[in-house]
Scaffold this motif. Structure first.
Motif, PDB file in Angstrom:
ATOM      1  N   PHE A  49       0.810  -1.217   0.000  1.00 51.02           N
ATOM      2  CA  PHE A  49       0.000   0.000   0.000  1.00 51.02           C
ATOM      3  C   PHE A  49       0.845   1.269   0.000  1.00 51.02           C
ATOM      4  N   ARG A  57      -4.827   7.387  -5.294  1.00 53.02           N
ATOM      5  CA  ARG A  57      -5.296   6.403  -4.324  1.00 53.02           C
ATOM      6  C   ARG A  57      -5.909   5.174  -5.004  1.00 53.02           C
ATOM      7  N   ARG A  60      -3.196   2.948  -6.010  1.00 48.08           N
ATOM      8  CA  ARG A  60      -2.532   2.428  -4.809  1.00 48.08           C
ATOM      9  C   ARG A  60      -3.315   1.240  -4.231  1.00 48.08           C
ATOM     10  N   VAL A  61      -4.645   1.387  -4.172  1.00 49.73           N
ATOM     11  CA  VAL A  61      -5.481   0.296  -3.661  1.00 49.73           C
ATOM     12  C   VAL A  61      -5.446  -0.891  -4.619  1.00 49.73           C
ATOM     13  N   HIS A  64      -2.208  -2.637  -4.096  1.00 46.79           N
ATOM     14  CA  HIS A  64      -2.313  -3.329  -2.811  1.00 46.79           C
ATOM     15  C   HIS A  64      -3.073  -4.647  -2.976  1.00 46.79           C
ATOM     16  N   CYS A 119     -10.269  -5.425  -3.376  1.00 47.23           N
ATOM     17  CA  CYS A 119      -9.508  -4.219  -3.738  1.00 47.23           C
ATOM     18  C   CYS A 119      -9.346  -4.108  -5.247  1.00 47.23           C
TER      19      CYS A 119
END
Length: 442
Positions: A49, A57, A60-61, A64, A119
């Motif tokens: 993350f 974001r 990023r998620v 992740h 995710c």
């Protein structure tokens, strides 16, 4: 990404695998369980993350989630081996203890998997509906589920890599404003679509051009009218843009039928002095075989029923005078040949054209994967709608395609599917197109 996969990824995977498979230790020392379970929660919460360089974001998620799925796949493989060894050397034939060990392992692995898949499913733009549905359908069918999992992981990692590299490229050339052309840019859509704030016909292209300095406007004309009627709408739109911006001319990029509409506006409606350049993309300058066959093969009663239904929907969507059949008739080879005699390449305007080719029908999304066969049968290689022989116009023409089985479809040329294609970056194609116009002083 490599640093995670080879360092953090290996370390986190080994820790999770150890905790998931050491039920024997927790059975003998229950207090250790309450120390190790929070560690799993922390690892699942932070894995990948805080990767540097990912610029928003959502990505990023997504990254992740892909890291968690990769961790799950590796841990699952190790767990199968581990559990077999535990049965042989530690549980000593105690089936119930072995079953509890499997259940405990499955719970840990499921926790990692569901965090990862949610995710990715919620954030990946490139995964698409088809892969999401297939992932659900084969979720409980080994080994198809593992094959599909590998594809999902690959797509997610590739999306993050491509978007991160593009963000870095745009940051590096921000000051250069490579798309800041002398004249504003008018994007003209094709048949059966409208310019909408909810769904941009041009996909991610306008945003990419604006990041690099472009001034963008849209045709905002009806979705289905004759070439002459659409040209009249575009002429009014051009006058409005010139008055609003104070510009002397526009650079026009027109897709599909939009190219024919703009040629008519220049040749017959006096728009020539206000157009600095005309770039047609996937335009059927010599006609569209699919339009011919549609009109000849479909019974008149059915054709009018389809047309009436479309026109009614188009009116609700904002069209003032939609005419499905008239628009299609204007795309036949006879209609295009007749207009071409009165619409030669205009003098004083830089004109260029681009087309693309699908390498096989399956490379296109519905309905282009079906229409491809019709056009191929009657008129050779095509982009799912328009044949190669119909694209060329102006002083420069380029046919685009890629290696492999896919190719580039009629819709791909305007990023309608928002798909990152190997070997063809549609957003960068338009950035370079405007950069070339800028260097020409346009």
């Amino acid at each position: 990404m490599k640093r995670y996969l080879y360092v953090e990824g290996v370390l986190f995977t080994l820790i999770v695998t150890w905790i998931a498979n050491d039920f024997w230790m927790f059975y003998r020392h229950p207090a250790l369980l309450w120390l190790c379970l929070p560690l799993v929660v922390v690892i699942v919460g932070v894995a990948g993350f805080f990767k540097r360089g990912i610029y928003n974001r959502r990505l990023r998620v997504c990254y992740h989630g892909a890291c968690l799925l990769a961790m799950f796949a590796a841990s699952l493989a190790l767990s199968v081996i581990w559990q077999m060894l535990m049965l042989l050397f530690f549980f000593e034939g105690n089936v119930w203890l072995f079953l509890w060990s499997i259940l405990f392992c499955a719970a840990i692995e499921a926790y990692v998997f569901w965090n990862g898949i949610l995710c990715v499913y919620l954030t990946s733009a490139q995964l698409g509906i088809r892969r999401r549905v297939l992932g659900i359908l084969v979720g409980m069918i080994p080994p198809l589920n593992l094959i599909m999992l590998g594809k999902i992981i690959a797509v997610a990692f590739a999306e993050v890599r491509v978007e991160t590299e593009k963000a870095r490229l745009n940051d590096a050339r921000r000051e250069a404003r490579v798309c800041a052309t002398k004249y504003p840019v008018l994007l003209v859509h094709g048949l059966f679509f409208r310019d909408s704030r909810l769904f941009n016909y041009w996909g991610r292209i306008p945003a990419e051009l604006k990041k690099n300095g472009a001034r963008i406007f849209y045709g905002e004309h009806d979705s289905a009218r004759t070439v002459a009627e659409s040209a009249a709408e575009l002429a009014d739109r051009i006058e409005w843009i010139l008055k609003k911006t104070g510009a002397e001319k526009l650079n026009v990029i027109a897709h599909s039928k939009g190219g024919l509409d703009m040629r008519y506006a220049i040749a017959h409606l006096g728009m020539g002095p206000y157009v600095a350049s005309l770039t047609t993309v996937s335009t059927p300058h010599n006609g569209c075989v699919f339009a011919n066959k549609l009109l000849k093969k479909v019974p008149d009663r059915l054709a009018h029923r389809i047309a009436n239904a479309y026109d009614a929907i188009a009116e609700r969507a904002g069209d003032e005078h939609p005419d499905f059949l008239a628009a299609v008739r204007d795309l036949t080879d006879e209609a295009c040949a007749a207009r071409n005699e009165t619409m030669p390449p205009p003098k004083g305007i830089f004109c260029q054209s681009f087309g693309s080719r699908l390498n096989r029908a399956g490379g296109g999304r519905f309905p282009l994967n079906i229409s491809y066969h019709v056009v191929r049968h009657y008129d050779g290689r095509n982009d799912g709608l328009v044949s190669e022989s119909s694209f060329a116009f102006g002083e420069r023409f380029q046919l685009l395609t890629v290696k492999g089985r896919r190719g580039i479809s009629h819709a791909d040329m305007v990023d309608m599917n928002r798909e990152n294609l190997p070997e063809f970056d549609v957003r960068e194609f338009y950035v370079q197109l405007l950069s070339d116009l800028r260097e020409r002083g346009l």
